[in-house]
Every structure is written in C-alpha cells, then in structure tokens.
Write a protein that holds these residues in place. Sequence first.
Motif, short mmCIF file in Angstrom:
data_model
loop_
_atom_site.label_atom_id
_atom_site.label_comp_id
_atom_site.label_asym_id
_atom_site.label_seq_id
_atom_site.Cartn_x
_atom_site.Cartn_y
_atom_site.Cartn_z
N GLU A 106 0.83 -1.21 0.00
CA GLU A 106 0.00 0.00 0.00
C GLU A 106 0.86 1.25 0.00
OE1 GLU A 106 -2.62 -0.37 3.32
OE2 GLU A 106 -3.89 -1.86 2.34
N GLN A 107 1.97 1.23 0.76
CA GLN A 107 2.86 2.39 0.79
C GLN A 107 3.49 2.63 -0.58
OE1 GLN A 107 5.63 1.53 3.91
NE2 GLN A 107 4.26 2.23 5.54
N ARG A 108 3.93 1.55 -1.25
CA ARG A 108 4.54 1.70 -2.57
C ARG A 108 3.51 2.20 -3.58
NH1 ARG A 108 8.11 -2.84 -5.25
NH2 ARG A 108 9.53 -2.08 -3.66
N GLU A 109 2.30 1.65 -3.52
CA GLU A 109 1.26 2.09 -4.44
C GLU A 109 0.94 3.57 -4.22
OE1 GLU A 109 -3.23 0.90 -5.90
OE2 GLU A 109 -2.38 -0.06 -4.14
N GLN A 110 0.88 3.99 -2.97
CA GLN A 110 0.59 5.39 -2.67
C GLN A 110 1.72 6.28 -3.17
OE1 GLN A 110 0.22 6.28 1.48
NE2 GLN A 110 -0.68 8.29 1.12
N ALA A 111 2.97 5.86 -2.99
CA ALA A 111 4.11 6.67 -3.46
C ALA A 111 4.09 6.78 -4.98
CB ALA A 111 5.42 6.04 -2.99
N GLU A 112 3.76 5.70 -5.68
CA GLU A 112 3.71 5.74 -7.13
C GLU A 112 2.56 6.61 -7.62
OE1 GLU A 112 3.74 1.79 -8.68
OE2 GLU A 112 5.71 1.36 -7.83
N ARG A 113 1.43 6.57 -6.92
CA ARG A 113 0.31 7.43 -7.30
C ARG A 113 0.66 8.91 -7.09
NH1 ARG A 113 -4.37 4.78 -8.44
NH2 ARG A 113 -4.56 2.67 -7.64
N GLN A 114 1.42 9.21 -6.04
CA GLN A 114 1.79 10.61 -5.79
C GLN A 114 2.71 11.13 -6.88
OE1 GLN A 114 3.44 10.54 -1.85
NE2 GLN A 114 1.49 11.04 -0.89
N THR A 115 3.65 10.30 -7.35
CA THR A 115 4.57 10.77 -8.37
C THR A 115 3.89 10.96 -9.72
OG1 THR A 115 5.26 8.52 -8.88
CG2 THR A 115 6.59 9.73 -7.29
N SER A 116 2.82 10.22 -9.99
CA SER A 116 2.14 10.35 -11.27
C SER A 116 0.84 11.14 -11.18
CB SER A 116 1.86 8.96 -11.85
OG SER A 116 0.97 8.26 -11.02
N SER A 117 0.54 11.71 -10.03
CA SER A 117 -0.74 12.41 -9.88
C SER A 117 -0.80 13.70 -10.69
CB SER A 117 -1.00 12.71 -8.41
OG SER A 117 -0.05 13.64 -7.92
N GLY A 118 0.33 14.26 -11.07
CA GLY A 118 0.33 15.48 -11.85
C GLY A 118 -0.31 15.30 -13.21
N TYR A 119 -0.19 14.10 -13.79
CA TYR A 119 -0.80 13.86 -15.09
C TYR A 119 -2.32 13.92 -15.00
CZ TYR A 119 3.86 12.36 -16.33
OH TYR A 119 5.20 12.32 -16.53
N GLY A 120 -2.87 13.31 -13.98
CA GLY A 120 -4.32 13.34 -13.82
C GLY A 120 -4.81 14.73 -13.45
N ALA A 121 -4.01 15.46 -12.66
CA ALA A 121 -4.42 16.80 -12.25
C ALA A 121 -4.41 17.76 -13.42
CB ALA A 121 -3.49 17.31 -11.15
N ALA A 122 -3.60 17.50 -14.44
CA ALA A 122 -3.52 18.40 -15.58
C ALA A 122 -4.65 18.18 -16.58
CB ALA A 122 -2.18 18.22 -16.28
N SER A 123 -5.40 17.10 -16.45
CA SER A 123 -6.41 16.80 -17.46
C SER A 123 -7.55 17.82 -17.45
CB SER A 123 -6.97 15.39 -17.24
OG SER A 123 -7.67 15.32 -16.03
N TRP A 124 -7.84 18.44 -16.33
CA TRP A 124 -8.93 19.41 -16.30
C TRP A 124 -8.58 20.67 -17.07
CZ3 TRP A 124 -8.37 24.32 -14.38
CH2 TRP A 124 -7.24 24.55 -13.61
N GLN A 125 -7.31 20.89 -17.39
CA GLN A 125 -6.92 22.09 -18.12
C GLN A 125 -7.09 21.91 -19.62
OE1 GLN A 125 -2.94 22.79 -16.74
NE2 GLN A 125 -3.65 23.94 -15.00
N ALA A 126 -7.80 20.87 -20.01
CA ALA A 126 -8.12 20.61 -21.41
C ALA A 126 -6.87 20.37 -22.24
CB ALA A 126 -8.96 21.75 -22.01
N TRP A 127 -5.89 19.68 -21.66
CA TRP A 127 -4.73 19.28 -22.46
C TRP A 127 -5.11 18.14 -23.36
CZ3 TRP A 127 -0.05 19.15 -18.64
CH2 TRP A 127 0.22 20.45 -18.22
N ALA A 128 -6.22 17.54 -23.09
CA ALA A 128 -6.68 16.41 -23.89
C ALA A 128 -8.10 16.70 -24.34
CB ALA A 128 -6.66 15.14 -23.03
N GLY A 129 -8.56 15.95 -25.31
CA GLY A 129 -9.91 16.17 -25.83
C GLY A 129 -10.96 15.45 -25.02
N PRO A 130 -12.21 15.67 -25.33
CA PRO A 130 -13.28 15.01 -24.59
C PRO A 130 -13.28 13.51 -24.80
CG PRO A 130 -14.15 16.25 -26.43
CD PRO A 130 -12.69 16.54 -26.37
N GLY A 131 -13.72 12.76 -23.80
CA GLY A 131 -13.81 11.33 -23.91
C GLY A 131 -12.56 10.59 -23.49
N ASP A 132 -11.53 11.31 -23.09
CA ASP A 132 -10.29 10.64 -22.71
C ASP A 132 -9.84 11.04 -21.31
OD1 ASP A 132 -9.67 13.21 -23.22
OD2 ASP A 132 -8.32 12.81 -24.87
#
Length: 177
Positions: free
Chosen positions: A79-105
């Motif tokens: 669980e600790q490793r999974e949480q650490a990996e999610r924290q390092t990659s959370s920026g990609y998900g956080a950037a999706s609301w800025q419309a860097w990608a199109g609808p449906g993705d």
Amino acid sequence: MARQGRSTDWGFPRWRGYGSAREAAAVRLCDRAGCNEPGNCPAPKSPNSPDRWYFCEKHAAEYNAGWNYFEGLDKEEAEQREQAERQTSSGYGAASWQAWAGPGDGSRSRDELRALEALGLDPDAEFDAIRKAWRTRAKEVHPDVRPGDEAAAAEFQKLQLAYEVLRAAQERREWKG
C-alpha cells in the motif's frame, strides 16, 4: 595545403541543425537474445532491484505481462509503494482538467459524466449535440407542456441541472483555451 572547407559551426547560435553531427549515434539494442530492435523500454531485472533490462516495445510488453510489482511485500508495504507511485504520477491526472486532452479521454469530471448520462449522451459528445439533446428532451417534459405532472417536472429539473453543469464546463474550457 588547401583548406578543406569553411566550418559552419561558428559558435552560438549554431548555424546547422541540432542533431546533424557526423558521429554515429549510440543505439542500445534490445536485451532479448536475437532481437536487433532498439531497446528503449527499461524493465527491472528483479523486484526491488535498481538493475534494468532494456527491451524493445514488443519484448517489454511480453516481459511485463506476468510481472507482479508487489510480489514479496506485505500488505502495508504494498500500500505504501502504491501510494508513493500514485503521488509521483498524480500530476498527469491533475492536468487533465486544463483541457490538455480532448473530450472522452479523461478530461471530463464526474459531474459532467453524470450530466451526459442524464441527457443520454456518450462521454465524448460535442457541445452542439449536448444542446440539441437538452432541447429535445426538455420540450417533452416541460411543465408548460405537461402541467400538473410531478414526474415530468422532476425530470425537467434534472435536465436543466445537467445542462447547466455542461454549459459551465464548456465556458471554462473556452475561457482557458
């Protein structure tokens, strides 16, 4: 002795294109025996080891198919490793609301997806289709068309709320874009 030619590399800025050097570029080959493709995909040699194999894309997919990244760890460590990996990659998900990608993705919020579901549309529907679906469905259940029908009034309010959520999201996208 005659001069070979004038150098076009006079300093900064470089007058020739980047990457146009004459030296051969070092290419690491895939570590799979017999494969001559470039090995661009690192893969761990064993769990918790910094050593890596470098495979081509095809062999990396084959190698990772049965790989368990949490093998040998107890539940808390996993669980600790999974949480650490999610924290390092959370920026990609956080950037999706800025419309860097199109609808449906992944660029639509949960509220937007629920609103699209209420209107009976797919997650990648364009705003023109949203407006058209809202108008046609709202005309069917409008309180002026069906006076005294409580179910129709509730459905109309649901459609109004769904349209407001989607319209506000579209305005945010247009404002940022």
